[in-house]
Design an enzyme around this catalytic site. Structure first.
Site, short mmCIF file in Angstrom:
data_model
loop_
_atom_site.label_atom_id
_atom_site.label_comp_id
_atom_site.label_asym_id
_atom_site.label_seq_id
_atom_site.Cartn_x
_atom_site.Cartn_y
_atom_site.Cartn_z
N VAL A 167 0.87 -1.17 0.00
CA VAL A 167 0.00 0.00 0.00
C VAL A 167 0.91 1.22 0.00
CG1 VAL A 167 -1.74 1.32 1.29
CG2 VAL A 167 -1.84 -1.19 1.26
N CYS A 168 0.51 2.26 -0.74
CA CYS A 168 1.24 3.53 -0.71
C CYS A 168 2.68 3.32 -1.18
CB CYS A 168 1.15 4.09 0.72
SG CYS A 168 1.55 5.84 0.93
N THR A 169 3.64 3.95 -0.55
CA THR A 169 5.04 3.82 -0.97
C THR A 169 5.66 2.48 -0.57
OG1 THR A 169 5.60 5.10 1.00
CG2 THR A 169 5.53 6.29 -1.09
N GLY A 213 -2.70 2.46 -4.01
CA GLY A 213 -2.14 3.81 -4.06
C GLY A 213 -1.92 4.36 -2.66
#
Lengths: 234, 234
Positions: free
Chosen positions: B103-105, B153
């Site tokens: 998730v995310c970075t 994202g």
């Protein structure tokens, strides 16, 4: 605020639904000057309903004051509503707070503490009607503001709640900046997030699997209101 | 699954953005047979970027195997990408996992571990382009599936990611039941959750306040890819 800090207390308890407060925590800690405190009746580690262990919670009695007090929900509200320490400290903090808030079934705990008399409030859909027994007016909106009481609906409504509160406190531009930072442009893969939208069978199954929890919840609310009635008579 | 359990490992690290994994944790632990493990390179407590302390994380080396490995993001990915223990254990777990996720970075960490070669992947909008340097194909979608790699994202995309993965694993009906349980019918008060939607000034300010973090991130990625190049030559 004169001292430039914004003290946010999340008052948690065993068997809390962690997303009820982890969402708002991620949002509200991004406000200018915010200082968040995770507190519980006895302090120490708290285990959530999905098994996360939150270490280092502060005993509520050690929190002198706060600007925002926020009570999340979860299966553990049944016990929290009858936890004398939790309720007394919540009342004390609420008396000095600028904002009294909750997410999900946390509003039942606010109600049990007598903080929702005649106030409109949100709650998780399955427990929303129970607010009436605690003197509140159930409101189906995802985020409900009534004076300085701001409440969010079930679990994920905490993010909408926190962005709404962020805008009240620091303005829309700051709130939008936080929304951009957490990339909150939600896109659920399905459209079943409310009982009005979900297939009837799923709603029935959800109610069925929570039947015992709800019975215990209703019993707890009866005891809370009976005690309050006894207090008012005495 | 033969043994009826679904082992989900969240591989976390200091300075993680907690909502990246607390959202998915609340969703995926509701899957039938799910057993979630919070693990880190060294074990013990992990402090998130917003100051929550997650106690009792298990050393990654002590996790024998898992069905799902999920890496969240946050400022701490800069160090995690270069943490030899974290990366080695992530590779080992990924090799035996049914689903490799982030998730995310967190996708940058998957990339640093060499797990995204030629794969499409999502990332937080501000770091998305950096995926290319790590052999991945940046994809602007909120949830991206490429084979057994499923990535979400920025931050709140973790909830959409987890519901999508839940449906893949246990079917749409189960996923919708979870969505109903967490009342996921999002209703953001503003429409600023993506750089394409947010006022240009806010996007510029977000980039500006993250400038140092991003410089350090790019430097870390350069070192990671240089070392990998050296390994490939040797």
């Amino acid at each position: 605020m004169a001292d430039q800090t914004l003290a946010v207390v999340f008052a948690i308890f065993p068997n809390v639904t962690q997303l009820d407060f982890t969402g708002p925590h991620q949002v509200l800690t991004r406000l200018p000057g915010a200082r968040a405190i995770l507190a519980s009746a006895g302090g120490g580690p708290i285990v959530s309903d999905d098994g996360l262990v939150f270490a280092a919670t502060v005993p509520l009695a050690q929190v002198e004051r706060c600007d925002i007090v926020c009570v999340p929900g979860g299966p553990g509200v049944n016990a929290a509503m009858e936890d004398a320490t939790f309720i007394a400290e919540l009342r004390r903090l609420a008396a000095g707070a600028r904002w009294i808030t909750s997410v999900c079934t946390g509003s039942l705990v606010l109600g049990a503490a007598g903080l929702l008399q005649g106030k409109r409030a949100a709650c998780h859909w399955m427990s929303r009607d129970l607010l009436s027994s605690l003197g509140a007016i159930p409101d189906p909106a995802r985020v409900v503001r009534d004076g300085n009481v701001v409440t969010g609906g079930g679990v994920t409504a905490g993010i909408d709640f926190a962005l709404t509160l962020a805008a009240e406190i620091a303005g829309e531009t700051v709130a939008k900046g936080i929304q951009l930072g957490i990339e909150y442009a939600p896109h659920p893969p399905f459209d079943a997030g409310r009982p009005e939208l979900a297939p009837a069978g799923l709603v029935a199954r959800a109610r069925q699997s929570a039947a015992t929890l709800m019975e215990q919840r209703i019993a707890a609310i009866r005891r809370v209101t009976a005690r309050r009635g006894a207090l008012e008579i005495a």
